[in-house]
Write a protein that holds these residues in place. Structure first.
Motif, PDB file in Angstrom:
ATOM      1  N   ALA A 379       0.833  -1.206   0.000  1.00 41.31           N
ATOM      2  CA  ALA A 379       0.000   0.000   0.000  1.00 41.31           C
ATOM      3  C   ALA A 379       0.859   1.244   0.000  1.00 41.31           C
ATOM      4  CB  ALA A 379      -0.919  -0.003   1.210  1.00 41.31           C
ATOM      5  N   LYS A 380       2.007   1.133   0.598  1.00 43.11           N
ATOM      6  CA  LYS A 380       2.887   2.293   0.700  1.00 43.11           C
ATOM      7  C   LYS A 380       3.434   2.696  -0.669  1.00 43.11           C
ATOM      8  CE  LYS A 380       6.731   3.726   3.641  1.00 43.11           C
ATOM      9  NZ  LYS A 380       6.152   4.629   4.624  1.00 43.11           N
ATOM     10  N   PRO A 383      -0.211   3.017  -4.051  1.00 39.87           N
ATOM     11  CA  PRO A 383      -1.521   3.371  -3.478  1.00 39.87           C
ATOM     12  C   PRO A 383      -2.701   3.151  -4.426  1.00 39.87           C
ATOM     13  CG  PRO A 383      -0.189   5.334  -3.875  1.00 39.87           C
ATOM     14  CD  PRO A 383       0.716   4.158  -4.061  1.00 39.87           C
ATOM     15  N   TRP A 384      -2.545   3.495  -5.698  1.00 37.62           N
ATOM     16  CA  TRP A 384      -3.670   3.307  -6.621  1.00 37.62           C
ATOM     17  C   TRP A 384      -3.978   1.832  -6.795  1.00 37.62           C
ATOM     18  CZ3 TRP A 384      -6.918   6.849  -7.201  1.00 37.62           C
ATOM     19  CH2 TRP A 384      -6.561   8.199  -7.331  1.00 37.62           C
ATOM     20  N   THR A 387      -5.825   0.723  -3.879  1.00 37.13           N
ATOM     21  CA  THR A 387      -7.216   1.177  -3.877  1.00 37.13           C
ATOM     22  C   THR A 387      -8.066   0.301  -4.784  1.00 37.13           C
ATOM     23  OG1 THR A 387      -6.330   3.391  -3.625  1.00 37.13           O
ATOM     24  CG2 THR A 387      -8.655   3.208  -4.186  1.00 37.13           C
ATOM     25  N   VAL A 390      -8.557  -3.165  -3.347  1.00 37.00           N
ATOM     26  CA  VAL A 390      -9.508  -3.229  -2.231  1.00 37.00           C
ATOM     27  C   VAL A 390     -10.936  -3.098  -2.752  1.00 37.00           C
ATOM     28  CG1 VAL A 390     -10.306  -2.045  -0.159  1.00 37.00           C
ATOM     29  CG2 VAL A 390      -7.878  -2.454  -0.493  1.00 37.00           C
ATOM     30  N   ILE A 444     -13.175 -13.634   4.947  1.00 36.47           N
ATOM     31  CA  ILE A 444     -11.947 -14.136   5.586  1.00 36.47           C
ATOM     32  C   ILE A 444     -10.831 -14.266   4.562  1.00 36.47           C
ATOM     33  CG2 ILE A 444     -10.911 -16.118   6.742  1.00 36.47           C
ATOM     34  CD1 ILE A 444     -13.494 -16.563   8.186  1.00 36.47           C
ATOM     35  N   LEU A 447      -9.825 -10.813   2.680  1.00 35.55           N
ATOM     36  CA  LEU A 447      -9.115  -9.852   3.523  1.00 35.55           C
ATOM     37  C   LEU A 447      -7.752 -10.389   3.928  1.00 35.55           C
ATOM     38  CD1 LEU A 447     -11.849  -8.243   5.739  1.00 35.55           C
ATOM     39  CD2 LEU A 447     -10.946  -7.577   3.545  1.00 35.55           C
ATOM     40  N   HIS A 448      -7.661 -11.703   3.973  1.00 36.09           N
ATOM     41  CA  HIS A 448      -6.369 -12.327   4.210  1.00 36.09           C
ATOM     42  C   HIS A 448      -5.379 -11.900   3.118  1.00 36.09           C
ATOM     43  CE1 HIS A 448      -3.535 -15.493   5.203  1.00 36.09           C
ATOM     44  NE2 HIS A 448      -3.609 -15.950   3.978  1.00 36.09           N
ATOM     45  N   VAL A 450      -5.610  -9.221   1.199  1.00 40.07           N
ATOM     46  CA  VAL A 450      -5.330  -7.788   1.307  1.00 40.07           C
ATOM     47  C   VAL A 450      -4.329  -7.533   2.436  1.00 40.07           C
ATOM     48  CG1 VAL A 450      -6.368  -5.569   1.867  1.00 40.07           C
ATOM     49  CG2 VAL A 450      -7.542  -7.130   0.330  1.00 40.07           C
ATOM     50  N   LEU A 451      -4.558  -8.214   3.543  1.00 38.62           N
ATOM     51  CA  LEU A 451      -3.654  -8.028   4.694  1.00 38.62           C
ATOM     52  C   LEU A 451      -2.229  -8.399   4.318  1.00 38.62           C
ATOM     53  CD1 LEU A 451      -3.675  -7.503   7.828  1.00 38.62           C
ATOM     54  CD2 LEU A 451      -3.723  -9.968   8.070  1.00 38.62           C
ATOM     55  N   TRP A 455      -1.008  -4.481   3.642  1.00 38.89           N
ATOM     56  CA  TRP A 455      -0.788  -3.880   4.952  1.00 38.89           C
ATOM     57  C   TRP A 455       0.533  -4.390   5.544  1.00 38.89           C
ATOM     58  CZ3 TRP A 455      -4.097  -1.122   3.002  1.00 38.89           C
ATOM     59  CH2 TRP A 455      -5.467  -1.308   2.964  1.00 38.89           C
ATOM     60  N   GLY A 456       0.853  -3.861   6.668  1.00 38.74           N
ATOM     61  CA  GLY A 456       2.104  -4.255   7.305  1.00 38.74           C
ATOM     62  C   GLY A 456       3.278  -3.503   6.695  1.00 38.74           C
ATOM     63  N   PRO A 457       4.472  -3.743   7.231  1.00 36.94           N
ATOM     64  CA  PRO A 457       5.651  -3.065   6.678  1.00 36.94           C
ATOM     65  C   PRO A 457       6.039  -3.693   5.344  1.00 36.94           C
ATOM     66  CG  PRO A 457       6.275  -4.551   8.431  1.00 36.94           C
ATOM     67  CD  PRO A 457       4.785  -4.615   8.349  1.00 36.94           C
TER      68      PRO A 457
ATOM     69  N   ARG B  34      -5.018  13.677  -2.338  1.00 37.64           N
ATOM     70  CA  ARG B  34      -3.573  13.579  -2.169  1.00 37.64           C
ATOM     71  C   ARG B  34      -2.830  14.629  -2.987  1.00 37.64           C
ATOM     72  NH1 ARG B  34      -2.601   7.628  -4.506  1.00 37.64           N
ATOM     73  NH2 ARG B  34      -4.343   7.389  -3.117  1.00 37.64           N
ATOM     74  N   TYR B 179      -1.712   1.234   8.508  1.00 40.62           N
ATOM     75  CA  TYR B 179      -1.631  -0.157   8.100  1.00 40.62           C
ATOM     76  C   TYR B 179      -0.234  -0.740   8.232  1.00 40.62           C
ATOM     77  CZ  TYR B 179      -0.127   2.309   3.912  1.00 40.62           C
ATOM     78  OH  TYR B 179       0.515   3.141   3.043  1.00 40.62           O
ATOM     79  N   GLU B 180       0.746   0.155   8.405  1.00 41.66           N
ATOM     80  CA  GLU B 180       2.105  -0.389   8.432  1.00 41.66           C
ATOM     81  C   GLU B 180       2.376  -1.185   9.698  1.00 41.66           C
ATOM     82  OE1 GLU B 180       5.142   2.535   7.087  1.00 41.66           O
ATOM     83  OE2 GLU B 180       3.370   3.452   6.196  1.00 41.66           O
ATOM     84  N   THR B 181       1.578  -0.922  10.736  1.00 49.23           N
ATOM     85  CA  THR B 181       1.714  -1.732  11.949  1.00 49.23           C
ATOM     86  C   THR B 181       0.851  -2.977  11.774  1.00 49.23           C
ATOM     87  OG1 THR B 181       1.794   0.349  13.108  1.00 49.23           O
ATOM     88  CG2 THR B 181       1.602  -1.644  14.449  1.00 49.23           C
ATOM     89  N   PRO B 182       1.468  -4.139  11.693  1.00 50.61           N
ATOM     90  CA  PRO B 182       0.684  -5.348  11.370  1.00 50.61           C
ATOM     91  C   PRO B 182      -0.457  -5.579  12.353  1.00 50.61           C
ATOM     92  CG  PRO B 182       3.025  -5.806  11.268  1.00 50.61           C
ATOM     93  CD  PRO B 182       2.901  -4.425  11.826  1.00 50.61           C
ATOM     94  N   ALA B 185      -3.517  -3.592  11.346  1.00 48.50           N
ATOM     95  CA  ALA B 185      -4.172  -4.141  10.165  1.00 48.50           C
ATOM     96  C   ALA B 185      -4.933  -5.406  10.528  1.00 48.50           C
ATOM     97  CB  ALA B 185      -3.133  -4.440   9.092  1.00 48.50           C
ATOM     98  N   ARG B 189      -8.977  -6.337  10.210  1.00 47.77           N
ATOM     99  CA  ARG B 189      -9.536  -7.538   9.592  1.00 47.77           C
ATOM    100  C   ARG B 189     -10.446  -8.270  10.574  1.00 47.77           C
ATOM    101  NH1 ARG B 189      -6.122 -12.759   7.831  1.00 47.77           N
ATOM    102  NH2 ARG B 189      -5.582 -12.620  10.009  1.00 47.77           N
ATOM    103  N   VAL B 193     -14.301  -9.294   9.847  1.00 45.66           N
ATOM    104  CA  VAL B 193     -14.744 -10.684   9.788  1.00 45.66           C
ATOM    105  C   VAL B 193     -15.778 -10.968  10.879  1.00 45.66           C
ATOM    106  CG1 VAL B 193     -14.002 -13.062  10.088  1.00 45.66           C
ATOM    107  CG2 VAL B 193     -12.667 -11.527   8.658  1.00 45.66           C
TER     108      VAL B 193
END
Lengths: 591, 892
Positions: A379-380, A383-384, A387, A390, A444, A447-448, A450-451, A455-457, B34, B179-182, B185, B189, B193
């Motif tokens: 996502a970082k 971004p498009w 989007t 999602v 479930i 979103l898994h 997507v996650l 998301w996340g680093p 943005r 979202y960068e912090t797992p 995020a 979810r 759910v």
């Protein structure tokens, strides 16, 4: 203005042939182009497909309020066997044809850069594929249908087998043999019905309308339905005939996956609607709930399998199994909104899953991997892309406001409220209860994804500078996103054209079912006085319109154009020896 | 007059704009935010919701204005946008319109959503000012507002569901905003759910409601509930309501964080604090209560569902309160407090005190939003990221004066200090439970439910006062415990703050304290809208504005007190409410005022304390009982798919092919005499087939004439016995006949014969099928009773003793005994015992036309080139006209 635009009689009379002809002629042109001109080949084939899409929009000008097929063309082909080139669209096939003409150029354009070898053959395969797909959706002659059905197989086989991934040959052969095995049985069933017609009517016919008149004993119907259903169930694919799909999807190039998911799978459901169910009503009634139950198993099973996949493409493939389960459920609910929901959900699935495969292709082109573990934090940098992903995810999950919801809602309410006599009653409620858990599971597993992807680093620092969607990719995805919201917010554009066809489908089914229930001895129903008699005996017989279409008195003997030209075709007297036919009075939906 | 029409039109259209404005804001900020600067984004974000609030106020004033004097029916504002789609039920289309209804209930809720929404948008201008994704935040927040407004204003269930899932989506996006912090995020979810599990319930509930009521509209559903539509024949009254309400309530437990689906809400605090205030305290989480109130007429049909709601609400209130007591973080405490307060609301709904429950929704929106924003202000001030440990705070009273005073006011409100808003609403809830408790046994709910709810809520109220003031004292009194910590300033968005906070905190900007002040005032005052109807002890009557206003929108439940004195319940509720507050605050004061340690942690048994601090370990329980088995099932499915289904359908089938090809290749031995043997077998088989002739007679009936065609074959010759008299004739054709032995054969393949009554061998009753081919019933001397299925509907003369007609053959005629069937012969109803009809007669039984057709027999002998003769006899049903003048002979 639009009226005059849509009602160009000359074009309208041969529109379907034109739609089949444009890609075919382009394919010939491409065949004679030197392979050193890949850019020219790409441009020519994509623009031909786009033109074909624009042409196919003319189909919207037909009158879908009645029961007749629009843009009907009939040319006798092999007269002695009663085989003819007979094509037409109704409110059901209309959308599938449009889906085909929309997604084929998108799929080809999506693989603009990723396919660099054998571009000529690739374009050729797509062009022929489109001929096959459109042909299968518009054929009203079983023989013709079978030819197009098999014609599709070859280009797809090549697309997977030549431009696919590592295990492409295995996947391609599996795809081919699976599909072929099913369709051969279907061919046998088609021949059986046609020869039965021959013994009853004295001449061969493969015309769907004629074959509809054949009543077969219950056991025979069961066998023939099984033969048809196997071919279609493999194509859908329904549990447990789905295992070719993950392999084919994972190995196929992006464009192939898009077409496979968006269009080819729909042919299975379409086959049920157009052929298997109307031809064999007793069998449908008998096995319908079981098939619907298989659909529900598919929903849950597909979702579970999808959840634990590591390869995104495989995950989306299993999600297709889950989504198509909904379509099957709605179809066998056999009520107006259940079946209409199924038809709509076919389009929805084509749009959403098509978009998902394109999106997976986008990231594969950049990172050359599809393993969920290797993504993260995209996502970082994109971004498009995020989007769009999602939004498509939400459409796939069935969030209200997106297309997925309307379809799933209609299907589930259809199954839940099914009062159909085909024995669905309480089963319907139970099946809906299980099917609705698919809604949870979809959230479930999607979103898994997507996650894990977004998301996340960032999983790798070099992902920081990944390019976001390019202009071409935006262009490819934009129409699909528009459709996501269009269908989600104003589905009546689609449903208003589909529902009359669905009602015709249901009332025809009920009529024939009743006739079979009364007496399932092998015989020929008298041609419905309201149905065009057709048939070689009276090839030029006028055809008063069917009940339920007060807008049209009849169509001229040529039946060529989709426009309503009232004619004074002589209505055929109901001359049946000795028996006053009450059919005309009792026809219609008995519910 | 003209002005009025214009007015009406404009106001109704306004409902659409109330929803569309924030949506437009979301789209604009989402697409172009943005590229725009922050002022522009803020202007769009705040401006749209502000306009929406303004329109809501106008609409509300119009609604007040519209109401007729006296007891006339309440007139809501309604606006129907377009038909979304429709389903078909019992042959009738059930349209689903994008329709909005602005009535007593949704009017208030719209004001809350837009009003508090506006304040929180303004607050966010300051709070999020340093965030990288400022535009994205406002886009989400606007999208949330739009979805919530759809939920509130929807006139039917599916449209409500757009909002219902829309707010879920926004909640998901906003919880996972960073979202960068797992973990964040993952929390997002989880929220989505878990909410989906609830949505499953809403979907099914919706289908049941439409199946019963035949409409998705709230108005029609509620209306049909009064007419007993929810009672299933042979079942207890309101069974269908029970099923529907329990499914709907499952959805409510998801959205409104009740047992068993509350687990997502505490985790949802990962989102930015304004989000926690708006979505996870003031508006979205109350949607479940709102829905129950919307469908209150259906809920009151089912005592079972009501009891379940009451018990679940009470248990949730209790459990969440005990967890809140042992938490260390500000927002965690507030989150559990929210869960607990939502439990209060559901308990109220469950005992039939809908107005009280919704009143608590209203007051809670103010004080809880204020508390969350206050917590946000504290965190902003001390630079805490995500959440703030209250044991590292303290003494903020003087540092954050405005935050402190508004926080204190809200704490008083939630604790139920008299004259604060929470006091009134909580008192109403306790009163509702007490009224049920003292009700006579004839009440439709069991009074014991009332006492259970009352007791549970009283304890929960005590705990509420306790943990809220624990939070207050530890945060605002005593010494600031992070004063010595390393500095490192930053907002929640990018602060580090793992060990201790900013050493020198500062008060928040005006954009943040302004909303705090407004909400703080609200936390004090909004309760005055719902002054109690009866004052305790004195029994004086006060005008009950709130209850009167909501009366038309809610189901009305009244319990007659067993003792006859309505004041009993009022007194009990008042005493319980005030003493709960006093005990709770008193305990908190003695334990935490100016303290820095937790006496519970040291005083209570360690296992109990850690059990509470670990939130009853419900997450772990769910992981073990639900999540892991389901995930395991998924793995098993995937494994089965690869190792069993795939193998069965590919390896096994391909194995079979290989096997059969192996066997067949064995046949290709190349040994000449083996081939010869097989060939000889084939030839022998063919010979056998040709050895005997195959007649294959095909009759074609043309009235009394029948034309027969025989099959052709090698050297076939034919002779016919067309009238079954035992003598064979050879049709004279152009081909010569040949004689074989004593028999003469000809080569003509067809023959025809005109049959007369003398040729008849039997009779068949031909019933015209409704469709398709006719049904033929063979007749004999023994009477055949006709199958009612053939006769179709309405064949009986009278409905009761339904014996179908019996038919038999007598000589050359057919005798029909009508029994209880309506048999028409020769155009009139046969009233006699039996009727005698000749061949060719037409008759009608019920609706089904029939005729009596004679059967004739023909025999064909075929001889082939080998001289073998085969014979085939066929029975043919022919069609004759009834003999002219033949009368139906009546047997009396």
């Amino acid at each position: 203005m639009t009226d005059s635009l849509f009602h160009q009689p000359a074009l309208a009379e041969v529109l379907l042939t034109v739609l089949l002809g444009v890609p075919l002629v382009t394919a010939f042109a491409v065949l004679f182009m030197p392979r050193q001109w890949p850019a020219a080949i790409r441009r020519l084939s994509v623009s031909a497909l786009v033109i074909n899409f624009v042409l196919s929009l003319w189909l919207l000008g037909g009158d879908y309020t009645g029961a007749e097929f629009q843009f009907l063309e009939k040319v006798s082909w092999i007269e002695s066997l009663g085989i003819s080139y007979k094509v037409g669209v109704d409110g059901i096939s209309l959308w599938l044809v449009l889906l085909t003409t929309l997604l084929t150029p998108i799929a080809l354009y999506a693989s603009w850069t990723s396919i660099q070898t054998k571009v000529k053959e690739y374009a050729l395969a797509f062009l022929l594929l489109e001929v096959g797909m459109i042909g299968a959706f518009v054929s009203l002659d079983l023989f013709l249908f079978y030819i197009f059905w098999e014609l599709m197989l070859v280009p797809m086989y090549l697309i997977i087998g030549v431009w696919g991934g590592k295990d492409r040959v295995y996947a391609a052969v599996k795809f081919f043999i699976y599909t072929m095995a099913g369709s051969l049985l279907m061919l046998v069933a088609i021949l059986y019905v046609a020869t039965t017609y021959k013994t009853l009517a004295g001449q061969y016919s493969f015309d769907l309308e004629q074959l509809h008149r054949v009543v077969l004993p219950f056991e025979v119907q069961l066998w023939l339905f099984a033969a048809f259903a196997l071919a279609f169930a493999i194509k859908v694919p329904m549990f447990p005939f789905h295992t070719w799909l993950p392999d084919a999807h994972v190995q196929a190039p992006t464009g192939g996956s898009v077409i496979l998911a968006a269009v080819l799978l729909k042919l299975g459901i379409y086959g049920f609607i157009r052929f298997a169910i109307p031809l064999f009503p007793l069998a449908t009634q008998y096995v319908g709930p079981s098939v619907a139950a298989l659909g529900v198993i598919g929903i849950i099973y597909g979702a579970y399998c999808a959840w634990v996949q590591k390869d995104v493409k495989k995950l989306v493939a299993y999600s297709s199994v889950s989504h198509m389960g909904f379509v099957v459920l709605g179809l066998f609910a056999m009520n107006t909104h259940g079946v209409s929901g199924s038809v709509l959900q076919m389009i929805n699935h084509g749009v959403s899953t098509g978009a998902l495969f394109i999106l997976v292709g986008v990231i594969y082109e950049r990172l050359h991997t599809r393993q969920l573990d290797s993504f993260g934090g995209l996502a970082k940098s994109m971004p498009w892309y995020t989007t769009v992903f999602v939004i498509v995810t939400m459409s796939s999950v069935g969030l209200p406001g997106t297309n997925g919801f309307v379809g799933e809602f209609m299907i589930m309410s259809g199954a839940f409220l099914s009062e159909s006599f085909i024995g669905f009653g309480r089963w319907g409620r139970l099946l809906t209860l299980f099917a609705a858990t698919g809604v949870i599971l979809a959230a479930i597993y999607m979103l898994h994804v997507v996650l894990r992807m977004f998301w996340g680093p960032l999983s790798k620092p070099e992902h920081e500078r990944l390019p976001d969607l390019t202009a071409r990719e935006h262009l490819v995805l934009a129409p699909l996103l528009v459709l996501v919201f269009w269908i989600g917010l104003y589905p009546n554009t689609f449903l208003k054209r589909t529902e009359p066809a669905v009602q015709t489908f249901l009332s025809d089914f009920n009529t024939k079912w009743l006739a079979c229930r009364q007496n399932d001895a092998e015989r020929l129903l008298r041609p419905d006085p309201a149905v065009p008699a057709g048939g070689p005996a009276q090839p030029k017989q006028g055809s008063p319109s069917k009940q339920g279409s007060p807008s049209q008195q009849g169509s001229p003997s040529k039946q060529g154009s989709g426009t309503a030209k009232p004619s004074s075709a002589p209505s055929r007297p109901v001359a049946q020896a000795g028996v006053p036919g009450p059919a005309a009075d009792t026809k219609g939906d008995p519910r | 007059m003209l002005e009025q029409i214009f007015d009406n039109f404009a106001v109704e259209r306004m409902l659409l704009w109330i929803v569309l404005l924030p949506l437009a804001g979301a789209v604009v900020n989402g697409l172009f935010g943005r590229f725009a600067d922050r002022q522009m984004v803020g202007l769009v974000g705040v401006g749209t919701i502000g306009l929406s609030f303004f329109l809501a106020v106008v609409a509300f004033l119009r609604l007040l204005d519209m109401q007729p004097e006296g007891d006339a029916e309440f007139v809501p504002l309604q606006y129907s946008f377009y038909e979304w789609f429709s389903i078909h039920l019992r042959g009738r289309a059930v349209p689903i319109d994008i329709a909005f209804v602005f009535d007593a209930l949704s009017g208030v809720m719209t004001l809350v959503v837009t009003g508090i929404g506006l304040l929180i948008h303004i607050y966010s201008l300051g709070y999020m000012s340093h965030d990288r994704s400022f535009a994205r935040f406002f886009a989400y927040l606007n999208l949330f507002s739009a979805s919530m407004l759809v939920l509130v204003l929807a006139g039917n269930l599916p449209v409500m569901f757009i909002g219902w899932e829309g707010v879920g989506l926004c909640s998901y996006l906003l919880i996972g905003f960073w979202y960068e912090t797992p973990a964040y995020a993952a929390a997002g979810r989880k929220a989505f759910v878990v909410n989906r599990i609830g949505d499953f319930g809403v979907l099914i509930g919706m289908f049941i409601l439409v199946a019963v009521a035949g409409s998705f509209d709230f108005a029609s559903i509620n209306h049909s509930s009064y007419s007993g539509a929810f009672t299933l024949a042979g079942w207890e009254a309101g069974t269908l309501a029970t099923v529907a309400c329990l499914f709907i309530f499952l959805g409510c437990t998801g959205k409104s964080a009740q047992i068993p689906l509350y687990v997502w809400l505490p985790d949802a605090m990962a989102g930015p604090t304004p989000v926690s205030a708006l979505i996870h305290a003031a508006t979205m989480v109350t949607a479940g209560v709102y829905l129950c109130c919307r469908l209150s007429p259906v809920f009151v049909q089912s005592p079972v569902a009501m009891s379940v709601v009451a018990v679940v609400g009470t248990l949730t209130a209790l459990v969440a309160a005990t967890i809140a007591v042992a938490q260390r973080e500000m927002k965690k405490i507030l989150a559990y407090s929210t869960v607990s307060q939502l439990g209060f609301m559901f308990a109220a709904v469950g005992v039939g005190a809908f107005a009280a429950g919704f009143f608590h929704v209203f007051t809670h929106a103010f004080f809880k939003a204020c508390l969350f924003l206050g917590a946000g202000s504290v965190m902003h001030a001390v630079g805490a990221h995500g959440d703030a440990d209250i044991f590292k705070l303290g003494g903020l009273r003087s540092i954050l004066p405005r935050t402190h005073i508004t926080f204190l006011l809200s704490c008083c409100a939630i604790a139920g200090v008299p004259m604060f808003s929470g006091f009134f609403s909580k008192d109403e809830i306790l009163l509702g439970a007490a009224q049920l408790g003292v009700a006579s046994d004839a009440a439709f709910l069991s009074p014991s439910i009332g006492w259970f709810v009352f007791g549970g809520l009283a304890i929960a109220a005590t705990l509420t006062a306790f943990y809220m003031f624990r939070l207050y004292f530890l945060t605002f009194t005593g010494e600031y415990r992070s004063a010595g910590a390393s500095d490192g300033h930053g907002s929640e968005a990018h602060g580090s703050g793992e060990h201790g906070y900013d050493a020198s905190p500062h008060e928040s900007p005006a954009s943040m304290t302004g909303p705090l002040v407004v909400l703080g005032v609200g936390a004090v005052c909004v309760g005055w809208l719902g002054l109690p109807h009866l004052l305790p002890f004195t029994g004086a009557h006060l005008p009950h504005v709130w209850g009167e206003w909501l009366k038309p929108a809610l189901a009305h439940v009244e319990f007659t007190p067993a003792g006859g004195d309505p004041l009993t319940a009022v007194n009990i509720a008042f005493i319980a409410g005030v003493s709960a507050m006093a005990v709770g605050i008193g305990l908190a004061y003695s334990m935490y005022a100016n303290k820095s340690s937790d006496p519970i942690a040291s005083g209570a048994p360690a296992s109990l304390y850690s059990f509470l601090q670990d939130k009853w370990r419900v997450d772990e329980l769910y992981a073990a009982v639900v999540l892991r088995p389901v995930k395991g099932l998924a793995r098993i499915c995937a494994w089965i798919d690869q190792t069993f289904v795939d193998v069965l359908l590919t390896k096994v089938t391909s194995g079979l092919v290989t096997l059969s090809s192996f066997i067949l290749t064995r046949a290709q031995t190349g040994v000449m005499h083996a081939y010869g043997f097989v060939m000889a077998l084939g030839v022998a088989g063919l010979m056998l087939w040709f050895w005997s002739p195959h007649p294959d007679v095909m009759p074609v009936v043309k009235g009394q004439n029948v034309e027969f065609t025989a099959g052709r074959g090698l050297g076939y010759e034919y002779r016919w016995d067309l009238n079954a008299d035992g003598t064979f004739e050879v049709p004279s054709g152009e081909h010569a006949s040949s004689t074989f032995g004593s028999k003469t054969f000809g080569s003509e393949t067809s023959a025809s014969h005109r049959y007369t009554p003398d040729d008849f061998r039997g009779f068949i009753l031909v019933a015209a099928a409704i469709l398709g081919e006719d049904i033929e019933i063979p007749l004999s001397e023994h009477a055949v009773v006709l199958d009612p299925e053939v006769l179709g509907p309405d064949w009986q003369v009278s409905g009761d003793a339904a014996l179908p007609p019996a038919v038999r053959v007598e000589g050359n005629e057919v005798v029909i005994r009508p029994n209880s069937a309506a048999v028409y012969a020769r155009g009139k109803l046969v009233s006699e015992k039996e009727v005698r009809l000749p061949a060719g007669s037409r008759l009608r039984i019920g609706q089904v036309p029939m005729r009596i057709a004679p059967v004739v027999q023909a025999t064909l002998e075929v001889r082939n080139a080998f001289g073998n003769v085969a014979r085939e006899t066929v029975d043919v049903t022919i069609d004759v006209a009834a003999p002219a003048g033949a009368r139906a002979e009546v047997v009396r």
